[in-house]
Each structure stands twice: as C-alpha cells, then as structure tokens.
Design a protein around this motif. Structure first.
Motif, PDB file in Angstrom:
ATOM      1  N   CYS A 170       0.842  -1.209   0.000  1.00 50.12           N
ATOM      2  CA  CYS A 170       0.000   0.000   0.000  1.00 50.12           C
ATOM      3  C   CYS A 170       0.876   1.258   0.000  1.00 50.12           C
ATOM      4  O   CYS A 170       1.775   1.383   0.818  1.00 50.12           O
ATOM      5  CB  CYS A 170      -0.915  -0.008   1.229  1.00 50.12           C
ATOM      6  N   CYS A 173      -0.011   3.243   3.635  1.00 51.70           N
ATOM      7  CA  CYS A 173       0.363   2.704   4.952  1.00 51.70           C
ATOM      8  C   CYS A 173       1.435   1.621   4.853  1.00 51.70           C
ATOM      9  O   CYS A 173       1.942   1.151   5.873  1.00 51.70           O
ATOM     10  CB  CYS A 173      -0.866   2.176   5.693  1.00 51.70           C
ATOM     11  N   CYS A 184      -6.737  -1.486   0.144  1.00 46.79           N
ATOM     12  CA  CYS A 184      -5.978  -1.840   1.347  1.00 46.79           C
ATOM     13  C   CYS A 184      -6.932  -2.144   2.508  1.00 46.79           C
ATOM     14  O   CYS A 184      -7.830  -1.344   2.801  1.00 46.79           O
ATOM     15  CB  CYS A 184      -5.052  -0.683   1.720  1.00 46.79           C
ATOM     16  N   CYS A 187      -6.281   0.748   5.295  1.00 46.06           N
ATOM     17  CA  CYS A 187      -6.589   2.177   5.118  1.00 46.06           C
ATOM     18  C   CYS A 187      -7.468   2.460   3.900  1.00 46.06           C
ATOM     19  O   CYS A 187      -7.730   3.620   3.588  1.00 46.06           O
ATOM     20  CB  CYS A 187      -5.298   2.991   5.056  1.00 46.06           C
TER      21      CYS A 187
HETATM   22 ZN    ZN Z   1      -2.964   0.992   3.406  1.00 45.97          ZN
END
Ligand code: ZN
Length: 366
Positions: A170, A173, A184, A187
């Motif tokens: 990702c 994050c 993701c 997030c």
């Molecule tokens: Zn993420």
C-alpha cells in the motif's frame, strides 16, 4: 581496525591508476577505427568502480543497499577480463564485506521476510569476498525454512505462473495485502498490482540466490524458469512505460540468473524470443539515452554472443563511453537516490567491460 586501515591504504594506492598503468597493447582501438581504445574503456570502468566505492563508503547508502553493493564488487571481480580491474574490485569488495559483517552480526528480532532474504544475499556475497560467518549462515538457513513460497515470491512457482493479482505494498500505509485484494484492508487506499514480469524477475533472482546459498527461498529456480513461455509475448518498446521496462528487466534477469551474472555465455537458441526482443529493441534503447536500461541490454546481448562486429553494439558502447559523468558515474547527477546513482553506473560498467567468458552454457532442459 588495523586490518581495515591497511586495506584502505591499499585501495587508495591502487585506485589512482590501474588503467593508467595498463600494458601498451591496451592503446589499441576497441574495434577497427573505434573512437575509444581498450585503455579508454578500462579507465572508464575504473572510474565507475571508484564512484560505486565512494557510495559504498557512505554510511547511509551502505546501510540501505550494502548487500547489493557487495554484489557489485564481487560480480566485477569475478567477471572482468582485466586482471588488475578484477583485483581492484575484489579489494574494494573485501573491505566493504568486513564492514558489512560488523553491521550485520545477527538476525534482528522479528525480522520480516525482506530482511531475511537481504541478509542471505549479503552474507553469501561476503563469504565469496573472503569474509565468512558460518554461525550467521546457519541461523539464516534455519529462519529461511520457516517461510512459505508465497511469503517470498507472492506465489508458488511449483504450482502456478506469476499471477496478475498480487498487489504492491500500500502506497499510504505500506501494508502488504493478500492476493486479489484491490483496496488496502487497513486504510482503504486503492492498490496497484505487480506486473507478472516484475514478479517473474523477483522470483528468478530470489530462488537463484537461495539455491546458491543453500536455502530454499520460495522454491526451485528451475520451477520459476519453466514459466518463461507464459511470460511471452513481450510488450513493444515504449519509453517511460513500466510494462516495457519490467519486460526488459525480466529478460535480462533470465540471462543473469542463467549465466551466473555473466560468468558464461548463452547460446541464443536457448532463449530465442528473448534474444530477438533485446536485439530488435537495441536501436530504440540507444535513442532513449537511458544508461541503466541500455547497460542491461549491453551485457545481456554480449552474453548471447553479440560482438563489436555488430554496428548496433558498437553504437551502444560508444554512446555509453561518451555519456560517463566527470565523477565516474553514469546517469542523472541530480538524482538524490543513491541506489539509482550506483546501480546505473554498475549496469553501464557491465555493458562496456571486457569479460572473461570461458564457456557457452547448454540450454535448460524443458
Ligand atoms: Zn494501506
């Protein structure tokens, strides 16, 4: 400490002029009517090595890319056809291997898969540079055995080809999400997928390096290589398009992992589509003025047997020799990423250097 100081003194004394003190025969042109002599070329290689060594002595750059930098020196030391340049590369690599051992005495607590593989790459190369650590090697082999093919490669090459649904970490994050996940799970950011060629390249290098070290890192190298027909056809040349670069680098790493990073030549009929792709795109790669990619074209095509009798290769080598920066590097001087700076220099060095090939490998069994 004394040993380290002595080595530094040796390097400083030799770095001034391995190419300068070259034999008079090295004044010969690289090919009839070439703009550059053998000595010019070896001087350029030495300048490149000095630049890579300066980066390797930068603590932050060495912390981030130490294992790869060791490999650059070990690779030049074992492939360069000029014994003085090969010896200089070995001396530089040995000195850095001592430092790498000092920085990496053990496996950190809760080491992630990337840390384990990087320690394996580094430790194996440090062994080859004359700085072994058998206790660390044993600990790494034990740790490596606890991980699955998917942990290492994102797929299991014994049972499937490189997939198209394995996401990149990702970008917000950093989480590595599972196969098939598009947003993701931590997030909700939209994920982008690894290309099949990028996964293939990574699997070739990881399994090859594992076998060299004596640990299975995701499976057998031969199990990865047998998916090569499914990697074809390759996308057309398009400057700036990652699909093209991923394909080129997958092909060049078929060459490198198969010929042990330029220890031997390969008969073009072992990988005919790959040889044809590199050969036919070489003129476009020269026009791109991108020494990183052109460098990989250069040594791979030479491994396939292309020589300076081919005008395209002559043009590529003359371009690379004309494009070296004053500090010995190749590539973009304003690039702040130390990896880009030394890696482009290494690939350019590999494309122009003299090789000590002794044999042509037999093709892989189908
Ligand atoms: Zn993420």
């Amino acid at each position: 400490m004394k040993r380290l100081l002595a080595i530094v003194v040796v390097i400083v004394c030799c770095v001034g002029g391995v190419a300068e003190r070259a034999h008079w025969r090295n004044r010969a042109p690289l090919w009839p009517n070439a703009k550059y002599t053998v000595q010019d070329r070896d001087r350029a290689v030495e300048g490149g090595m000095r630049f890579i060594y300066a980066i390797a002595r930068d603590p932050a750059a060495f912390r981030d890319n130490g294992s790869d930098l060791l490999f650059a020196f070990q690779n030049i030391a074992t492939t360069n056809g000029n014994p003085q340049l090969a010896a200089l590369a070995w001396t530089m690599g040995h000195e850095r291997a001592v430092e790498w051992r000092r920085l990496n005495p053990r496996i950190p607590e809760k080491a992630e898969v990337g840390t384990v593989t990087d320690l394996i790459f580094g430790s194996d190369t440090a062994n080859r540079l004359g700085v072994p650590d058998h206790d660390l090697d044993e600990a790494l082999r034990r740790q490596a055995a606890n991980l699955s093919p998917t942990d290492y490669l994102g797929f299991d090459p014994e049972h499937e080809p490189p997939p198209s649904d394995f996401p990149k970490p990702c970008r917000v994050c950093g989480l590595q999400n599972a196969r098939g996940v598009r947003f993701c799970v931590r997030c909700k950011t939209k994920l982008s997928m690894n290309s099949r060629h990028a996964l293939f390249l990574d699997a070739l290098v990881t399994t090859y390096s594992g076998e060299l070290f004596g640990a299975s890192l995701g499976g057998r190298y031969s199990d990865v290589l047998r998916w090569l027909p499914q990697m074809r056809p390759y996308p057309p040349h398009r400057q700036g398009d990652w699909a093209y670069y991923d394909a080129v680098y997958a092909i060049t790493h078929v060459v490198y992992t198969f010929n042990h990073y330029n220890l031997s030549k390969i008969a073009p009929n072992c990988f005919p589509d790959e040889f044809e792709y590199l050969k036919s795109n070489l003129p476009a790669a020269i026009r791109d003025h991108d020494p990183e990619t052109l460098g990989e074209y250069g040594d791979s095509l030479r491994a396939f047997g292309m020589t300076f009798s081919d005008a395209r290769l002559r043009e590529a080598v003359e371009y690379l020799l004309s494009a070296q920066n004053r500090d010995g590097s190749w590539g973009n001087l304003s690039d702040k990423d130390s990896y880009d700076r030394y890696h482009t220099t290494w690939t350019a060095v590999a494309a122009i250097q003299d090789f000590q090939w002794t044999q042509v490998l037999t093709c892989p069994t189908k």
